[in-house]
Write an enzyme that holds these catalytic residues in place. Sequence first.
Site, PDB file in Angstrom:
ATOM      1  N   ARG A  22       0.838  -1.213   0.000  1.00 26.59           N
ATOM      2  CA  ARG A  22       0.000   0.000   0.000  1.00 26.59           C
ATOM      3  C   ARG A  22       0.867   1.255   0.000  1.00 26.59           C
ATOM      4  O   ARG A  22       0.622   2.205  -0.757  1.00 26.59           O
ATOM      5  CB  ARG A  22      -0.897  -0.032   1.232  1.00 26.59           C
ATOM      6  CG  ARG A  22      -1.699   1.233   1.473  1.00 26.59           C
ATOM      7  CD  ARG A  22      -2.552   1.030   2.726  1.00 26.59           C
ATOM      8  NE  ARG A  22      -3.292   2.215   3.109  1.00 26.59           N
ATOM      9  CZ  ARG A  22      -2.821   3.162   3.902  1.00 26.59           C
ATOM     10  NH1 ARG A  22      -1.577   3.090   4.367  1.00 26.59           N
ATOM     11  NH2 ARG A  22      -3.580   4.188   4.228  1.00 26.59           N
ATOM     12  N   ARG A  73       7.722 -19.586  -4.111  1.00 31.33           N
ATOM     13  CA  ARG A  73       9.159 -19.854  -4.178  1.00 31.33           C
ATOM     14  C   ARG A  73       9.428 -20.431  -5.560  1.00 31.33           C
ATOM     15  O   ARG A  73       8.720 -21.320  -6.023  1.00 31.33           O
ATOM     16  CB  ARG A  73       9.579 -20.813  -3.064  1.00 31.33           C
ATOM     17  CG  ARG A  73       9.449 -20.171  -1.675  1.00 31.33           C
ATOM     18  CD  ARG A  73      10.149 -20.981  -0.601  1.00 31.33           C
ATOM     19  NE  ARG A  73      10.256 -20.244   0.643  1.00 31.33           N
ATOM     20  CZ  ARG A  73       9.415 -20.388   1.672  1.00 31.33           C
ATOM     21  NH1 ARG A  73       8.423 -21.240   1.593  1.00 31.33           N
ATOM     22  NH2 ARG A  73       9.593 -19.692   2.768  1.00 31.33           N
ATOM     23  N   THR A 126       9.700 -10.764   6.413  1.00 31.31           N
ATOM     24  CA  THR A 126       9.802 -12.133   6.926  1.00 31.31           C
ATOM     25  C   THR A 126       9.602 -12.125   8.429  1.00 31.31           C
ATOM     26  O   THR A 126      10.077 -11.203   9.105  1.00 31.31           O
ATOM     27  CB  THR A 126      11.168 -12.779   6.594  1.00 31.31           C
ATOM     28  OG1 THR A 126      11.345 -13.931   7.430  1.00 31.31           O
ATOM     29  CG2 THR A 126      12.355 -11.858   6.827  1.00 31.31           C
ATOM     30  N   ASP A 128      10.992 -14.066  10.401  1.00 28.23           N
ATOM     31  CA  ASP A 128      12.171 -14.650  11.057  1.00 28.23           C
ATOM     32  C   ASP A 128      13.127 -13.635  11.685  1.00 28.23           C
ATOM     33  O   ASP A 128      13.950 -13.997  12.508  1.00 28.23           O
ATOM     34  CB  ASP A 128      12.963 -15.500  10.047  1.00 28.23           C
ATOM     35  CG  ASP A 128      12.148 -16.645   9.476  1.00 28.23           C
ATOM     36  OD1 ASP A 128      11.262 -17.143  10.193  1.00 28.23           O
ATOM     37  OD2 ASP A 128      12.392 -17.034   8.321  1.00 28.23           O
ATOM     38  N   ARG A 163       3.092 -29.472  34.344  1.00 28.90           N
ATOM     39  CA  ARG A 163       3.630 -29.918  33.059  1.00 28.90           C
ATOM     40  C   ARG A 163       4.756 -29.022  32.569  1.00 28.90           C
ATOM     41  O   ARG A 163       4.874 -27.869  32.982  1.00 28.90           O
ATOM     42  CB  ARG A 163       2.533 -29.905  31.997  1.00 28.90           C
ATOM     43  CG  ARG A 163       1.719 -31.159  32.037  1.00 28.90           C
ATOM     44  CD  ARG A 163       0.676 -31.206  30.956  1.00 28.90           C
ATOM     45  NE  ARG A 163      -0.045 -32.456  31.085  1.00 28.90           N
ATOM     46  CZ  ARG A 163      -1.282 -32.651  30.700  1.00 28.90           C
ATOM     47  NH1 ARG A 163      -1.959 -31.667  30.137  1.00 28.90           N
ATOM     48  NH2 ARG A 163      -1.850 -33.819  30.847  1.00 28.90           N
ATOM     49  N   GLY A 186       8.680 -15.081  30.023  1.00 28.37           N
ATOM     50  CA  GLY A 186       9.310 -15.626  31.227  1.00 28.37           C
ATOM     51  C   GLY A 186       9.502 -17.129  31.118  1.00 28.37           C
ATOM     52  O   GLY A 186       9.245 -17.880  32.066  1.00 28.37           O
ATOM     53  N   HIS A 217       5.318 -25.347  36.755  1.00 27.90           N
ATOM     54  CA  HIS A 217       5.320 -25.562  35.298  1.00 27.90           C
ATOM     55  C   HIS A 217       6.708 -25.206  34.772  1.00 27.90           C
ATOM     56  O   HIS A 217       7.498 -24.585  35.486  1.00 27.90           O
ATOM     57  CB  HIS A 217       4.290 -24.645  34.614  1.00 27.90           C
ATOM     58  CG  HIS A 217       4.710 -23.209  34.688  1.00 27.90           C
ATOM     59  ND1 HIS A 217       4.244 -22.364  35.650  1.00 27.90           N
ATOM     60  CD2 HIS A 217       5.586 -22.485  33.940  1.00 27.90           C
ATOM     61  CE1 HIS A 217       4.814 -21.172  35.494  1.00 27.90           C
ATOM     62  NE2 HIS A 217       5.631 -21.219  34.465  1.00 27.90           N
ATOM     63  N   GLN A 253       1.924 -18.740  13.056  1.00 28.14           N
ATOM     64  CA  GLN A 253       2.812 -17.593  13.317  1.00 28.14           C
ATOM     65  C   GLN A 253       2.939 -16.667  12.112  1.00 28.14           C
ATOM     66  O   GLN A 253       3.411 -15.546  12.223  1.00 28.14           O
ATOM     67  CB  GLN A 253       4.228 -18.089  13.685  1.00 28.14           C
ATOM     68  CG  GLN A 253       4.282 -18.875  14.964  1.00 28.14           C
ATOM     69  CD  GLN A 253       5.533 -19.732  15.065  1.00 28.14           C
ATOM     70  OE1 GLN A 253       6.512 -19.334  15.666  1.00 28.14           O
ATOM     71  NE2 GLN A 253       5.527 -20.910  14.453  1.00 28.14           N
TER      72      GLN A 253
END
Length: 320
Positions: A22, A73, A126, A128, A163, A186, A217, A253
């Site tokens: 845009r 790609r 990206t 990453d 857990r 955290g 946990h 993600q």
Amino acid sequence: MVKRIGVLTSGGDAPGMNAAIRAVVRVANSANIEVYGIYDGYRGLVEGYIEPLTRSDVSDILDRGGTILGSARLPEFKDEKVQKAGIHQLKKRGIEALVVIGGDGSYRGALALSQAGINCIGLPGTIDNDISSTDFTIGFDTALHTVVEAVDKLRDTSSSHHRCSVVEVMGNRCGDLALWAGIACGAEIVVTAQTGFEETEVLERLKEFDVVKKKRHAIVIISEKITDVDAFAKKVSLNTGFSGRATVLGHVQRGGSPTPQDRVLASRMGEKAVDLLIQGIGGQCVGIKDNQIISVPIEEALDIPRSSRKKLQQLFDRLV
Ligand code: ADP
Ligand code: F6P
């Protein structure tokens, strides 16, 4: 002055790519430059899937995830003959220059085109955050929000059941998503390509969180492509007082409405790309350093070694 430019998105999509498209269209149009959208990355370039993009075509896309241009790609684009086919498609339409939004692979394509005489500007799109010439890539902040939201939820249920949640995040060998999320959530342990992974040591540390620190946990955030998190979670159950559960966050993600931070970053970078093309500059990529929008030659950018994030890693270690 340049009169007609193209814009494409390439490689893995990232939230904020639309905001960048845009900005390119709006800033170019206000300088009387026409913009053409090239669909599906370098594949659309080579196949001629190219259409004009007007101001109204980019209305209502600022808040949308993904990319309206599609991404792809095309490994064959490394081949000079294939690049020439792409250049032919541009010349046929009078498109003189290009904005390429993608990661370092896409930058290599943009560099090749620039060397062949088509001015290209790369924008770092990206999740990453793996492009060393910029402090932040478009999409990283949104992906980080997604990870943090998920890990916060996992902590709730992990605490209830004593857990250990083993959470795999993306990053393509760059540990930024894992490390930033580790600090923001955290987490007890962060594992990245930069930290390395000593399985027995991680298991020992988990025992300590259970027995010595009496934690209800534990959260272990692991960058993708390091270990099989399902198998590791089973080892956690067998070797520590926690029962292990693995969660692979995966492509969730990559989606979602971009954060304001990503929208503004993408808009600033899109503006810079057009300004560079107006000045007749190509072969550069845009970045943000100390909150200033900058540009560097793509060749140089691809050569900058990845930061070890030593200070952030130390901060993480001190906070645990
Ligand atoms: P990203 O841009 O997110 O790093 P990829 O590494 O998959 O994603 O690269 C995206 C595309 O860029 C590739 O599919 C290919 O079309 C092009 N590309 C990658 N490397 C090169 C290269 N060395 N030369 C020309 N084009 C390349
Ligand atoms: O580069 C973005 C990224 O999401 C990486 O984090 C991940 O390794 C890769 O792309 C996944 O690619 P694909 O969409 O082809 O599964």
